[in-house]
Design a protein around this motif. Structure first.
Motif, PDB file in Angstrom:
ATOM      1  N   SER A 185     -22.205  22.168  73.030  1.00 30.80           N
ATOM      2  CA  SER A 185     -23.602  21.757  72.920  1.00 30.80           C
ATOM      3  C   SER A 185     -23.768  20.445  73.675  1.00 30.80           C
ATOM      4  CB  SER A 185     -24.018  21.612  71.458  1.00 30.80           C
ATOM      5  OG  SER A 185     -23.261  20.614  70.813  1.00 30.80           O
ATOM      6  N   LYS A 186     -25.010  20.032  73.843  1.00 27.55           N
ATOM      7  CA  LYS A 186     -25.297  18.771  74.515  1.00 27.55           C
ATOM      8  C   LYS A 186     -25.900  17.808  73.504  1.00 27.55           C
ATOM      9  CE  LYS A 186     -26.081  20.785  79.045  1.00 27.55           C
ATOM     10  NZ  LYS A 186     -27.036  21.015  80.127  1.00 27.55           N
ATOM     11  N   ILE A 187     -25.507  16.545  73.622  1.00 21.73           N
ATOM     12  CA  ILE A 187     -26.060  15.510  72.750  1.00 21.73           C
ATOM     13  C   ILE A 187     -26.526  14.339  73.603  1.00 21.73           C
ATOM     14  CG2 ILE A 187     -24.572  16.138  70.800  1.00 21.73           C
ATOM     15  CD1 ILE A 187     -23.036  13.444  71.512  1.00 21.73           C
ATOM     16  N   SER A 221     -21.159  29.724  73.867  1.00 19.69           N
ATOM     17  CA  SER A 221     -21.249  29.610  72.419  1.00 19.69           C
ATOM     18  C   SER A 221     -20.507  28.444  71.796  1.00 19.69           C
ATOM     19  CB  SER A 221     -20.739  30.909  71.792  1.00 19.69           C
ATOM     20  OG  SER A 221     -19.368  31.077  72.097  1.00 19.69           O
ATOM     21  N   ASP A 222     -19.635  27.770  72.496  1.00 18.42           N
ATOM     22  CA  ASP A 222     -18.783  26.787  71.851  1.00 18.42           C
ATOM     23  C   ASP A 222     -19.029  25.344  72.273  1.00 18.42           C
ATOM     24  OD1 ASP A 222     -17.618  28.851  70.485  1.00 18.42           O
ATOM     25  OD2 ASP A 222     -15.927  29.043  71.829  1.00 18.42           O
ATOM     26  N   HIS A 268     -17.786  16.095  65.926  1.00 17.97           N
ATOM     27  CA  HIS A 268     -17.697  17.422  66.555  1.00 17.97           C
ATOM     28  C   HIS A 268     -16.242  17.909  66.534  1.00 17.97           C
ATOM     29  CE1 HIS A 268     -21.481  15.774  68.043  1.00 17.97           C
ATOM     30  NE2 HIS A 268     -21.880  17.025  68.047  1.00 17.97           N
ATOM     31  N   ILE A 296     -21.693  16.691  77.048  1.00 14.84           N
ATOM     32  CA  ILE A 296     -21.306  18.018  76.581  1.00 14.84           C
ATOM     33  C   ILE A 296     -20.200  17.808  75.556  1.00 14.84           C
ATOM     34  CG2 ILE A 296     -20.261  20.228  77.226  1.00 14.84           C
ATOM     35  CD1 ILE A 296     -21.494  19.757  80.039  1.00 14.84           C
ATOM     36  N   MET A 309     -19.058  22.474  69.978  1.00 16.99           N
ATOM     37  CA  MET A 309     -20.004  22.840  68.919  1.00 16.99           C
ATOM     38  C   MET A 309     -19.352  22.540  67.581  1.00 16.99           C
ATOM     39  SD  MET A 309     -23.062  24.436  68.758  1.00 16.99           S
ATOM     40  CE  MET A 309     -23.192  25.676  70.016  1.00 16.99           C
TER      41      MET A 309
END
Length: 85
Positions: A32-34, A29-30, A49, A81, A84
């Motif tokens: 994300s990928k960009i 949950s904490d 971020h 990575i 979030m």
């Protein structure tokens, strides 16, 4: 087997289970990928971020460590990575 050994063993097993649950929650949950864009820098990505209670420098270091980066060089299209936001 002594009572003390059983208590210690139970404590270690409980600590391991708790650690696994915490890591699983963070992973799910904490983050994300960009994808890195043409003019992105680690500093800009870290600013975009934020992590409550952490400096931008801390977030840059976290991104570097998490993604196995030895320096601040990024490439267009690279997947990172990130925390979030």
């Amino acid at each position: 087997i002594s009572k003390r050994w059983l208590i210690n063993t139970f404590g270690v097993i409980l600590a391991i289970i708790i650690a696994i649950l915490i890591v699983a929650k963070v992973v799910d949950s904490d983050i994300s990928k960009i994808f890195v864009n043409g003019y992105d820098s680690l500093w800009q990505i870290a600013e975009a971020h934020p992590v409550e209670g952490r400096s931008v420098t801390d977030v840059v270091q976290w991104i570097q460590h998490t993604n196995g980066l030895n320096n601040a060089t990024l490439f267009v299209g690279q997947v990172l990575i990130v925390p979030m936001s």
